[in-house]
Motif scaffolding. Structure first.
Motif: not given
Length: 347
Positions: A69-74, A83-104
């Motif tokens: 399913v299409a989903c941009t970093h934004r 519900d937090k201080d707005r995180g950057s697109d780059r931070a979101a991309g890094m979180m996605l990379d963590k979830l990928i590495a965890l096999g999720l």
């Protein structure tokens, strides 16, 4: 689908139920679990909306979306930091990379945008009513298995350091090389319907000259995740009476096939393979492994492995078990209390 409406569609209390089942599994912190559940919810709702399906609000459980399913970093940033201080697109991309590495999750670029797929989790998904997949354990086939096995082995090295040198191509090439040298110690857990390997292990008979490496910092011995073309471990050929050590170079079952029955079956096959190897190497008595993925630690301890050497620069460490003691184990009894509904692992 507006990412900021997630809590209306899938209430926070429901999200917490899923988060509680995920937290603590294979390096999955509460924060990562929160992001994963919100991403899962969003992708499901977005896909259903695009298909024109009308879901009743609020949702009571989550189904696995079909495919990518299409989903941009934004969009991900809006989900993760609503519900937090707005995180950057780059931070979101890094979180996605963590979830990928965890096999999720899995991620790809379709030429226009990033697309994400939720990977099935045995303890959380709601399977369709279909015939159960049958599995069997048999020999590794270097011609047909190398690329597929490499594709799921590489995730464990990426989890550790996201090192781009740990590429599937290098792993596939090494698997074929090792198979040509000594294939007895290479086995796969395979689907019977399509012959796809979903589990793999490699018992590597190690030369006397290489045994000193088991007492060095493990990070110095890593090969698949390094840029070096020189393997610090040397394999010996059958008939070598000086060989006393076997290196469990890999042991892994891919999600969602890592269940208690499959783990027991695959470990019992390790015992059978070790007995065959003792015919080729009569003095084989020491069994070493290196912890690569944290999900392996609990299983290793249940099987009686002991830590023998750590690493000041990483969380890696060597573990040891006498071959005769491992062969005497009642595998089913040893692992009966463990929970295997978690992402992948490798030794």
């Amino acid at each position: 689908m507006n990412p900021e409406l997630i809590d209306q569609w899938f209430p926070v209390d429901q999200q917490r139920n899923y988060i509680s089942m995920l937290v603590g599994r294979v390096g999955l912190t509460r924060r990562r679990a929160e992001c994963f559940v919100r991403l899962w919810t969003y992708l499901l709702l977005k896909q259903q909306q695009e298909l024109g399906n009308h879901l009743r609000q609020p949702l009571t459980n989550l189904q696995i979306p079909e495919g990518f399913v299409a989903c941009t970093h934004r969009e991900a940033a809006q989900l993760f930091y609503a519900d937090k201080d707005r995180g950057s697109d780059r931070a979101a991309g890094m979180m996605l990379d963590k979830l990928i590495a965890l096999g999720l999750i899995e991620k790809k670029f379709d030429g226009n945008t990033i697309c994400i797929q939720i990977r099935p989790l045995p303890n959380l998904s709601f399977p369709k009513s279909e015939a159960p997949v049958k599995l069997e354990v048999n020999d590794f086939n270097p011609r047909t298995d190398a690329v597929l096995v490499a594709s799921f082995l590489v995730r464990n090295y990426n989890w550790m350091n996201n090192n781009t040198t740990a590429v599937s191509h290098k792993i596939a090439k090494l698997l074929r090389t090792w198979s040509s040298q000594y294939s007895t110690g290479m086995r796969v857990l395979r689907r019977t319907d399509n012959d796809r390997p979903v589990g793999f292990y490699l018992l590597y008979p190690t030369s006397t000259e290489s045994e000193k490496n088991f007492f060095l910092p493990p990070s110095k011995i890593l090969h698949l995740s390094s840029a070096s073309e020189i393997d610090p471990m040397t394999m010996v050929v059958p008939g070598n009476g000086d060989c006393t050590s076997v290196f469990v170079r890999s042991w892994m079952i891919d999600t969602p096939y890592k269940t208690l029955p499959n783990v027991c079956r695959f470990l019992e096959d390790v015992q059978q393979t070790l007995r065959k190897m003792q015919s080729d190497f009569p003095n084989l008595c020491d069994m070493y492994a290196m912890t690569i993925h944290p999900s392996y630690e609990e299983l290793a301890m249940a099987l009686g492995f002991q830590k023998i050497a750590g690493d000041p620069k990483s969380s890696l460490y060597w573990i040891y078990r006498a071959v005769d003691q491992f062969l005497a184990l009642d595998i089913a009894k040893s692992v009966s209390s463990l929970d295997f509904a978690s992402p992948d692992m490798e030794v």
